[in-house]
Design an enzyme around this catalytic site. Structure first.
Site, PDB file in Angstrom:
ATOM      1  N   LYS A 196       0.865  -1.185   0.000  1.00  0.00           N
ATOM      2  CA  LYS A 196       0.000   0.000   0.000  1.00  0.00           C
ATOM      3  C   LYS A 196       0.897   1.229   0.000  1.00  0.00           C
ATOM      4  O   LYS A 196       1.652   1.464   0.946  1.00  0.00           O
ATOM      5  CB  LYS A 196      -0.905  -0.005   1.228  1.00  0.00           C
ATOM      6  CG  LYS A 196      -1.759   1.253   1.325  1.00  0.00           C
ATOM      7  CD  LYS A 196      -2.786   1.137   2.418  1.00  0.00           C
ATOM      8  CE  LYS A 196      -3.614   2.397   2.538  1.00  0.00           C
ATOM      9  NZ  LYS A 196      -4.646   2.280   3.566  1.00  0.00           N
ATOM     10  N   LYS A 249      -2.031  -1.502  -3.909  1.00  0.00           N
ATOM     11  CA  LYS A 249      -2.901  -0.331  -3.845  1.00  0.00           C
ATOM     12  C   LYS A 249      -2.077   0.941  -3.935  1.00  0.00           C
ATOM     13  O   LYS A 249      -1.071   1.009  -3.243  1.00  0.00           O
ATOM     14  CB  LYS A 249      -3.648  -0.390  -2.513  1.00  0.00           C
ATOM     15  CG  LYS A 249      -4.577   0.743  -2.278  1.00  0.00           C
ATOM     16  CD  LYS A 249      -5.190   0.577  -0.918  1.00  0.00           C
ATOM     17  CE  LYS A 249      -6.034   1.793  -0.633  1.00  0.00           C
ATOM     18  NZ  LYS A 249      -6.590   1.753   0.685  1.00  0.00           N
TER      19      LYS A 249
HETATM   20  C1  PBG Z   1      -7.425   3.437   5.529  1.00  0.00           C
HETATM   21  C2  PBG Z   1      -7.706   3.187   4.103  1.00  0.00           C
HETATM   22  C3  PBG Z   1      -7.523   4.106   3.062  1.00  0.00           C
HETATM   23  C4  PBG Z   1      -8.024   3.519   1.927  1.00  0.00           C
HETATM   24  C5  PBG Z   1      -8.471   2.242   2.266  1.00  0.00           C
HETATM   25  N1  PBG Z   1      -8.246   2.041   3.635  1.00  0.00           N
HETATM   26  C6  PBG Z   1      -7.039   5.494   3.080  1.00  0.00           C
HETATM   27  C7  PBG Z   1      -5.737   5.804   3.638  1.00  0.00           C
HETATM   28  O1  PBG Z   1      -4.860   4.960   3.810  1.00  0.00           O
HETATM   29  O2  PBG Z   1      -5.553   6.980   3.946  1.00  0.00           O
HETATM   30  C8  PBG Z   1      -8.075   4.192   0.587  1.00  0.00           C
HETATM   31  C9  PBG Z   1      -9.093   3.703  -0.367  1.00  0.00           C
HETATM   32  C10 PBG Z   1      -9.387   4.595  -1.494  1.00  0.00           C
HETATM   33  O3  PBG Z   1      -8.807   5.670  -1.713  1.00  0.00           O
HETATM   34  O4  PBG Z   1     -10.281   4.196  -2.263  1.00  0.00           O
HETATM   35  N2  PBG Z   1      -6.634   2.614   6.229  1.00  0.00           N
END
Ligand code: PBG
Length: 323
Positions: A196, A249
């Site tokens: 991520k 991601k």
């Molecule tokens: C939070 C989380 C996020 C997303 C999924 N889980 C945001 C972040 O890490 O700030 C992002 C998903 C998206 O942008 O569609 N843990």
């Protein structure tokens, strides 16, 4: 060599192209993310995500039925928590009657076969909007992991099928896995957000949940987008620690990473086409600059071509109606 070989021969008709197509999209590929809010009869459009809504649990039931009727088999749950329930340790995340826990039960009461994936993270519950416990401006790793293991058990007790830790703390998969084993949840699957990246494409999601970091950014825990090898290390460690599915991601800008994982990692790979990716296409389509449906399918197919087995996407419902 030309003219013995002509690549256009197999492209000459629609049916011939279908016959030799390498990849396809089916409803089995999709995970539909859903945003849940407290209250009744609430359907709030997220301004930066046109056509996407936060739903209260009563309307949420209908949504689950609709998705199931379209043969979408998995949903990924996120909750919008009122500010007064937020604190540094995300205490509300452990409330057995909390919004997440109720949402899980609502799905299981509505369509028991629907696969319920839950976001395991502190940020929607954190007064700082961070994925971990904050102390003197720093995000504490091990203290956060302790809380994440408790959240995992709470989701398991509520009936979740797959836990999806999205926090990027070190060692959290191992600790969650051990805690699940200790509590007789040895069959609980974990889909780890392994690679991520610290991305600016999460902006609309943070609008949706009102979860933007109150100070700083998430770069001390989410990955640096200048790095590639690190993603493999993250994924391999997560699998060793007990993850069943690994995720990359955001999606489109990270197809190289999906391909790397496909080649070097033995686990199903999920891609998350994130909120900013959804918003970009919606905005361009609203302006009449792109053909929404065509671009949507082209982009979703690219995840399959890159090597993704699963795709979490805000387009799930629209895409399944088209394929
Ligand atoms: C939070 C989380 C996020 C997303 C999924 N889980 C945001 C972040 O890490 O700030 C992002 C998903 C998206 O942008 O569609 N843990």
């Amino acid at each position: 060599m030309y003219p013995l070989q002509r690549n256009r021969r197999l492209r000459k008709s629609k049916s011939l192209r279908a016959l030799v197509q390498e990849h396809s999209l089916t409803p089995n590929d999709f995970i539909a993310p859903l945003f849940v809010v407290e209250g009744k009869n609430i359907k709030e459009e997220i301004p930066s995500m046109p056509g996407y809504y936060r739903l209260s649990l009563d309307l949420f039931k209908e949504k689950i039925k609709t998705l199931w009727s379209l043969e979408i088999k998995a949903v990924l749950l996120f909750v919008k928590v009122p500010d007064i329930l937020k604190d540094n340790k995300g205490t509300e995340a452990l409330n057995p009657k909390g919004l997440m826990q109720c949402a899980i039960q609502t799905i299981k009461d509505t369509v028991p076969e629907m696969i319920v994936m839950t976001d395991v993270a502190l940020d929607p519950y954190s007064s700082f909007g961070h994925d971990g416990v904050v102390k003197e401006g720093k995000i504490l790793n091990d203290q956060t992991v302790e809380i994440l293991t408790e959240i995992a058990i709470s989701h398991a007790q509520a009936g979740a099928d797959i836990l999806a830790p999205s926090d990027m703390m070190d060692g959290r998969i191992l600790k969650i896995r051990q805690k699940l084993e200790e509590n007789n949840y040895s069959n609980m699957a974990i889909m780890s957000y392994s690679a991520k990246y610290a991305s600016s494409l999460y902006g609309p999601f943070r609008d949706a949940l009102d979860s933007s970091p109150g100070f700083g950014d998430k770069k001390t825990y989410q990955m640096d987008f200048r790095n590639r090898k690190e993603a493999l290390i993250e994924a391999q460690r997560d699998i060793e620690e007990g993850a069943d599915i690994v995720m990359v991601k955001p999606g489109l800008a990270y197809l190289d990473i999906i391909r790397d994982l496909k080649e070097f990692v033995d686990a199903p790979i999920a891609a998350y086409q994130v909120s900013g990716e959804y918003s970009m296409l919606k905005a361009a389509a609203e302006k009449g600059w792109l053909d929404h449906d065509q671009v949507m399918i082209e982009q979703l197919l690219s995840f399959k071509r890159a090597g993704a087995d699963l795709i979490a996407t805000y387009f799930a419902e629209e895409a399944v109606k088209l394929i």
